[in-house]
Design a protein around this motif. Structure first.
Motif, mmCIF file in Angstrom:
data_model
loop_
_atom_site.group_PDB
_atom_site.id
_atom_site.type_symbol
_atom_site.label_atom_id
_atom_site.label_comp_id
_atom_site.label_asym_id
_atom_site.label_seq_id
_atom_site.Cartn_x
_atom_site.Cartn_y
_atom_site.Cartn_z
ATOM 1 N N ALA A 42 26.962 37.320 51.761
ATOM 2 C CA ALA A 42 27.978 36.590 52.514
ATOM 3 C C ALA A 42 29.283 36.654 51.728
ATOM 4 O O ALA A 42 29.280 36.670 50.498
ATOM 5 C CB ALA A 42 27.544 35.140 52.715
ATOM 6 N N TYR A 43 30.391 36.671 52.441
ATOM 7 C CA TYR A 43 31.683 36.772 51.768
ATOM 8 C C TYR A 43 31.986 35.488 51.019
ATOM 9 O O TYR A 43 31.819 34.389 51.522
ATOM 10 C CB TYR A 43 32.789 37.037 52.782
ATOM 11 C CG TYR A 43 34.169 37.135 52.146
ATOM 12 C CD1 TYR A 43 34.625 38.348 51.639
ATOM 13 C CD2 TYR A 43 34.992 36.015 52.049
ATOM 14 C CE1 TYR A 43 35.874 38.452 51.060
ATOM 15 C CE2 TYR A 43 36.247 36.103 51.460
ATOM 16 C CZ TYR A 43 36.682 37.323 50.968
ATOM 17 O OH TYR A 43 37.924 37.409 50.387
ATOM 18 N N LYS A 44 32.467 35.646 49.785
ATOM 19 C CA LYS A 44 32.972 34.529 49.002
ATOM 20 C C LYS A 44 34.355 34.910 48.488
ATOM 21 O O LYS A 44 34.565 36.084 48.115
ATOM 22 C CB LYS A 44 32.058 34.217 47.814
ATOM 23 C CG LYS A 44 30.639 33.830 48.197
ATOM 24 C CD LYS A 44 29.845 33.339 46.992
ATOM 25 C CE LYS A 44 29.702 34.393 45.910
ATOM 26 N NZ LYS A 44 28.856 35.508 46.327
ATOM 27 N N PRO A 45 35.307 33.969 48.472
ATOM 28 C CA PRO A 45 36.650 34.306 47.978
ATOM 29 C C PRO A 45 36.633 34.944 46.597
ATOM 30 O O PRO A 45 37.469 35.801 46.287
ATOM 31 C CB PRO A 45 37.359 32.949 47.966
ATOM 32 C CG PRO A 45 36.659 32.156 49.015
ATOM 33 C CD PRO A 45 35.216 32.586 48.951
ATOM 34 N N SER A 46 35.677 34.548 45.759
ATOM 35 C CA SER A 46 35.606 35.120 44.412
ATOM 36 C C SER A 46 35.226 36.595 44.431
ATOM 37 O O SER A 46 35.396 37.300 43.426
ATOM 38 C CB SER A 46 34.587 34.342 43.572
ATOM 39 O OG SER A 46 33.302 34.381 44.175
ATOM 40 N N ASP A 47 34.704 37.077 45.585
ATOM 41 C CA ASP A 47 34.334 38.485 45.704
ATOM 42 C C ASP A 47 35.529 39.378 46.020
ATOM 43 O O ASP A 47 35.416 40.606 45.972
ATOM 44 C CB ASP A 47 33.287 38.673 46.807
ATOM 45 C CG ASP A 47 31.965 38.017 46.463
ATOM 46 O OD1 ASP A 47 31.676 37.860 45.259
ATOM 47 O OD2 ASP A 47 31.214 37.672 47.394
ATOM 48 N N ALA A 48 36.656 38.785 46.369
ATOM 49 C CA ALA A 48 37.830 39.581 46.720
ATOM 50 C C ALA A 48 38.279 40.394 45.514
ATOM 51 O O ALA A 48 38.244 39.908 44.377
ATOM 52 C CB ALA A 48 38.954 38.676 47.191
ATOM 53 N N PRO A 49 38.691 41.632 45.728
ATOM 54 C CA PRO A 49 39.192 42.437 44.620
ATOM 55 C C PRO A 49 40.491 41.844 44.075
ATOM 56 O O PRO A 49 41.121 41.008 44.727
ATOM 57 C CB PRO A 49 39.424 43.813 45.265
ATOM 58 C CG PRO A 49 39.619 43.525 46.704
ATOM 59 C CD PRO A 49 38.761 42.339 47.015
ATOM 60 N N PRO A 50 40.921 42.265 42.877
ATOM 61 C CA PRO A 50 42.128 41.687 42.268
ATOM 62 C C PRO A 50 43.373 41.794 43.146
ATOM 63 O O PRO A 50 44.218 40.891 43.131
ATOM 64 C CB PRO A 50 42.299 42.499 40.981
ATOM 65 C CG PRO A 50 40.926 42.980 40.655
ATOM 66 C CD PRO A 50 40.266 43.238 41.976
ATOM 67 N N GLU A 51 43.466 42.860 43.917
ATOM 68 C CA GLU A 51 44.655 43.040 44.760
ATOM 69 C C GLU A 51 44.596 42.245 46.057
ATOM 70 O O GLU A 51 45.552 42.235 46.833
ATOM 71 C CB GLU A 51 44.874 44.528 45.074
ATOM 72 C CG GLU A 51 43.779 45.173 45.893
ATOM 73 C CD GLU A 51 42.643 45.709 45.055
ATOM 74 O OE1 GLU A 51 41.919 46.584 45.566
ATOM 75 O OE2 GLU A 51 42.471 45.265 43.905
ATOM 76 N N GLY A 52 43.482 41.553 46.299
ATOM 77 C CA GLY A 52 43.348 40.752 47.503
ATOM 78 C C GLY A 52 42.805 41.555 48.667
ATOM 79 O O GLY A 52 42.538 42.755 48.564
#
Length: 278
Positions: A99-109
């Protein structure tokens, strides 16, 4: 200094925050121009009175159908901001089984981290008109992107760009088929297509689709994504027929949710922009 001269304040802020990161290879533009304009046109018809006035203050005669394609149009700008910083904001990666978690976003967003930033700008009474225009156009575009099932990719094939297919005998990829191939196959202008879809949307659907949570939209796209990979790479009428209702549904929902999201933003006290040109 160069950024301040060429881009709005918000763009400079985002560029400064993300500038040290390397952009991931970006998929093709979701929906293509016709698809994005369809979602913008449907959204235009479902804006509240307040939101409609706020959009007019910011964009003047430019409607949401026109605004919807702007972030893709600007990809032709050779600047680092458009070629690197802004590129990942058109899609999200959710790997299989996660499941998507904000912490999984790459550094560039990604699309899911960029969207609330732009929403905050529209609600900020101190933000400049230029920043609000950029934010508004990106919001319309990003919500459309998140409803294209291959813009919620699994991280293994660049959102279907690496899946080679033939579409009515023409070599292409699965992402392109969903971006534009199935839409253009209908031989309708964006306004005709939007009208056809809008008149079929029921009041009950408007109510049930009035969901402002991007994670819900993304989960829907992921569920659909898992069903659209063809067993045979040679696809044409059968594939178009099989997925036509699903394609139309995603366009309809995107339009309703763009309007719902903007209605929510602009109906908040203190979100009013200054008139265009002021």
């Amino acid at each position: 200094m160069e950024c301040a001269m060429r881009y709005p304040t918000l763009a400079c802020s985002l560029a400064a925050t993300l500038g040290g990161a390397l952009a991931m290879p970006a998929p093709a533009a979701a929906w293509g121009a016709i698809g994005h304009r369809i979602t913008g046109a449907i959204a235009d018809e479902n804006l509240s009175g307040v939101a409609r006035a706020q959009v007019r203050l910011l964009l003047g005669e430019e409607d949401l159908a026109e605004a919807a394609t702007w972030p893709d149009d600007m990809k032709s700008d050779p600047s680092e901001f458009w070629q690197k910083q802004a590129s990942p904001w058109h899609y999200v990666t959710v790997r299989e089984g996660h499941a998507y978690k904000p912490s999984d976003a790459p550094p560039e967003g990604d699309a899911l981290t960029a969207l609330p930033r732009f929403a905050a700008t529209l609600r900020d009474p101190k933000a400049s008109v230029e920043d609000k225009r950029l934010a508004l156009r990106f919001i319309v575009h990003i919500i459309g992107d998140l409803h294209q099932p291959l813009h919620a990719g699994g991280g293994n094939d660049r959102g279907g760009n690496d899946v080679k297919v033939t579409w009515f005998g023409k070599e292409t990829n699965l992402h392109s088929v969903w971006d534009s191939g199935m839409i253009e196959q209908r031989s309708l202008s964006y306004s005709e297509y939007a009208h056809w879809l809008s008149r079929k949307i029921t009041p009950q659907q408007v109510v049930s689709w009035n969901v402002r949570d991007p994670l819900v939209w993304t989960a829907e796209s992921i569920a659909l994504r898992k069903t659209i990979y063809p067993a045979n790479p040679s696809i044409s009428w059968d594939y178009a027929y099989q997925h036509r209702a699903e394609l139309d549904d995603r366009l309809e929902r995107a339009g309703i949710r763009i309007a719902a999201y903007l209605n929510w933003i602009f109906d908040q006290e203190g979100s009013a922009p200054r008139p265009a040109g002021k």
